[in-house]
Motif scaffolding. Structure first.
Motif, PDB file in Angstrom:
ATOM      1  N   SER A 272      -8.715  -2.132   2.471  1.00 21.12           N
ATOM      2  CA  SER A 272      -8.846  -2.296   1.031  1.00 21.12           C
ATOM      3  C   SER A 272      -9.943  -3.161   0.389  1.00 21.12           C
ATOM      4  O   SER A 272      -9.890  -4.089   0.014  1.00 21.12           O
ATOM      5  CB  SER A 272      -7.333  -3.239   0.773  1.00 21.12           C
ATOM      6  N   LEU A 288      -1.556   3.743   2.153  1.00 17.51           N
ATOM      7  CA  LEU A 288      -0.944   2.748   3.082  1.00 17.51           C
ATOM      8  C   LEU A 288      -2.349   2.096   3.182  1.00 17.51           C
ATOM      9  O   LEU A 288      -3.311   2.231   3.966  1.00 17.51           O
ATOM     10  CB  LEU A 288      -0.370   3.343   4.302  1.00 17.51           C
ATOM     11  N   LYS A 305      -2.594  -6.544  -1.943  1.00 23.53           N
ATOM     12  CA  LYS A 305      -1.577  -7.075  -2.774  1.00 23.53           C
ATOM     13  C   LYS A 305      -1.264  -7.099  -3.916  1.00 23.53           C
ATOM     14  O   LYS A 305      -0.212  -6.603  -4.692  1.00 23.53           O
ATOM     15  CB  LYS A 305      -1.458  -8.594  -2.396  1.00 23.53           C
ATOM     16  N   ALA A 308      -0.009  -3.484  -4.281  1.00 18.89           N
ATOM     17  CA  ALA A 308       1.401  -3.365  -3.713  1.00 18.89           C
ATOM     18  C   ALA A 308       2.272  -3.937  -4.606  1.00 18.89           C
ATOM     19  O   ALA A 308       3.494  -3.412  -4.832  1.00 18.89           O
ATOM     20  CB  ALA A 308       1.329  -3.783  -2.416  1.00 18.89           C
ATOM     21  N   ASP A 309       1.914  -4.921  -5.384  1.00 15.10           N
ATOM     22  CA  ASP A 309       2.523  -5.720  -6.279  1.00 15.10           C
ATOM     23  C   ASP A 309       3.082  -4.840  -7.522  1.00 15.10           C
ATOM     24  O   ASP A 309       4.206  -5.167  -8.051  1.00 15.10           O
ATOM     25  CB  ASP A 309       2.029  -7.132  -6.607  1.00 15.10           C
ATOM     26  N   SER A 311       4.048  -1.780  -7.109  1.00 15.50           N
ATOM     27  CA  SER A 311       4.248  -0.757  -6.552  1.00 15.50           C
ATOM     28  C   SER A 311       3.618   0.724  -6.674  1.00 15.50           C
ATOM     29  O   SER A 311       3.859   1.734  -6.888  1.00 15.50           O
ATOM     30  CB  SER A 311       5.603  -0.177  -7.214  1.00 15.50           C
ATOM     31  N   ALA A 313       1.012   1.086  -4.132  1.00 13.18           N
ATOM     32  CA  ALA A 313       0.597   1.249  -2.754  1.00 13.18           C
ATOM     33  C   ALA A 313       1.394   0.393  -1.855  1.00 13.18           C
ATOM     34  O   ALA A 313       2.353  -0.381  -2.154  1.00 13.18           O
ATOM     35  CB  ALA A 313      -0.724   0.883  -2.420  1.00 13.18           C
ATOM     36  N   ILE A 314       1.376   0.740  -0.372  1.00 16.43           N
ATOM     37  CA  ILE A 314       2.095   0.148   0.626  1.00 16.43           C
ATOM     38  C   ILE A 314       1.083  -0.672   1.299  1.00 16.43           C
ATOM     39  O   ILE A 314      -0.051  -0.003   1.573  1.00 16.43           O
ATOM     40  CB  ILE A 314       3.155   0.746   1.318  1.00 16.43           C
ATOM     41  N   TYR A 315       1.267  -1.847   1.757  1.00 10.38           N
ATOM     42  CA  TYR A 315       0.119  -2.578   2.491  1.00 10.38           C
ATOM     43  C   TYR A 315       1.065  -3.076   3.607  1.00 10.38           C
ATOM     44  O   TYR A 315       2.277  -3.929   3.652  1.00 10.38           O
ATOM     45  CB  TYR A 315      -0.595  -3.534   1.710  1.00 10.38           C
ATOM     46  N   LEU A 342       4.355   6.203  -6.063  1.00  7.03           N
ATOM     47  CA  LEU A 342       2.923   5.577  -5.530  1.00  7.03           C
ATOM     48  C   LEU A 342       1.778   6.093  -6.342  1.00  7.03           C
ATOM     49  O   LEU A 342       0.829   5.474  -6.912  1.00  7.03           O
ATOM     50  CB  LEU A 342       2.669   5.434  -3.992  1.00  7.03           C
TER      51      LEU A 342
END
Length: 367
Positions: A272, A288, A305, A308-309, A311, A313-315, A342
């Protein structure tokens, strides 16, 4: 102001990793589009990847004998003062002979001496900061630069407030306006349409931990009927090239044609770094993120983050990979709704006009 054929000279410096090189190339390409007769010169560190990537993009580059200070005690640090003096002398000679109208720095070791000399010689200077936490080079240059283009809010904490302009990160134009469909891309890469394609990116230099993760889970990935495009980094290629013999696995040291790779991907696993994040927002695929913990101020975790915060992406942190990777990845693969959510959300974060906005600021410095 000069017409589209103005004979301006632009000097650009940034390197060490793709995260500094590709923004500089994107800015140069937009300047070239506006000023077809302009002259360009890049300056980089003589032993880093910019010496290969910049000529490949069609630009001349000069190398400096420079490297960063090591964070831990190292004999290499004893050489730093000599390298710095050498680079300042070399930069002086480059500036004197090239006579640029504007100097542009995108971070990395080499941009420090080059922009320092340019500023001292009264040449207008713009710096571009990709990260939510600025690198040491840009922090040192900030007081004297004319303009500082940033990609995140809140950087007034580190830079003079009146110079900061929020533009986003410049990304490659072929990615910003990629009209290639998934079907066309999969055909070009000889991938099958009945399987998901997983694109793995460890950053421009490759990631040891992500490579280990993929190697450990090759049979798991194979069982899921996934085709794998795996950029492992040139440093690691000899360790992983043997997996090219496996069906559905393509291991590459580096992917030059990212446009096709991104279009073919159904799911992406990535570091990232700031430029990767900016590109992935524009690409709009389910991601991811596995941040590198070995960077200044842990900025990759902050980047991941932030996405991801929302919604988008996923980390997963490196320390949690062993326990959580298979469950999280399986859930992502099996839930079409999650993948769509996502994709939709990350697209909303894209800033496609960053390169144009930065070049608008450079034009103001030409007046």
């Amino acid at each position: 102001m000069s017409s589209g054929n103005g004979t301006y000279r632009f000097i650009l410096s940034g390197g060490g990793t793709g995260g500094h090189i590709y923004p500089a190339i994107a800015i140069a390409n937009e300047l070239k589009r506006r000023y077809s007769n302009a002259e360009f010169l890049f300056v980089g560190a003589s032993d880093r990847m910019e010496m290969e990537k910049v000529p490949k993009a069609g630009y001349k580059i000069e190398g400096l004998w420079i490297s960063g200070l090591q964070r831990k005690l190292s004999l290499k640090n004893l050489m730093f003062p000599f390298k710095l003096v050498s680079s300042l002398w070399r930069s002086r000679s480059i500036i004197k002979s090239f006579k640029p109208n504007v100097a542009i720095g995108t971070g990395g070791f080499a941009s420090g001496p080059l922009l320092q000399v340019a500023i001292r010689n009264g040449i207008p200077a713009l710096i571009q900061e990709q990260n939510s936490f600025p690198g040491i080079t840009n922090k040192l240059l900030a007081k004297k630069a004319n303009v500082i283009c940033v990609a995140y809010e809140g950087l007034e904490a580190y830079f003079p407030k009146d110079k900061v302009i929020l533009t986003g990160n410049p990304i490659r134009q072929d990615l910003a306006y990629n009209e290639m469909t998934s079907v066309q891309a999969k055909d070009a890469l000889k991938l099958s349409h009945g399987k998901h394609c997983l694109l793995v990116l460890g950053g421009s230099l490759g990631s040891r931990r992500i490579n280990q993760l993929i190697e450990e889970h090759l049979s798991f990935i194979s069982e899921k009927q996934i085709e794998l495009l795996w950029q492992c980094g040139s440093f690691y290629y000899d360790d992983y090239r043997k997996y090219n013999q496996m069906e559905g696995v393509s291991v590459m040291p580096f992917i030059d044609d990212m446009k096709t790779a991104y279009a073919a991907a159904d799911i992406i696993i990535s570091r990232s770094g700031a430029i990767s994040v900016s590109e992935l927002c524009v690409i709009g695929k389910p991601v991811l993120f596995i941040p590198s913990p070995n960077v200044a101020e842990d900025h990759q975790t902050k980047n991941a983050k932030a996405i991801a915060d929302k919604s988008a992406a996923i980390y997963i942190s490196e320390s949690e990979l062993d326990e959580t990777f298979e469950d999280i990845f399986s859930n992502l693969l099996e839930s079409e709704d999650l993948r769509k959510q996502l994709s939709d959300n990350i697209r909303l974060l894209a800033k496609t006009g960053a390169t144009k906005d930065i070049v608008d600021e450079i034009e103001k410095l030409l007046r």
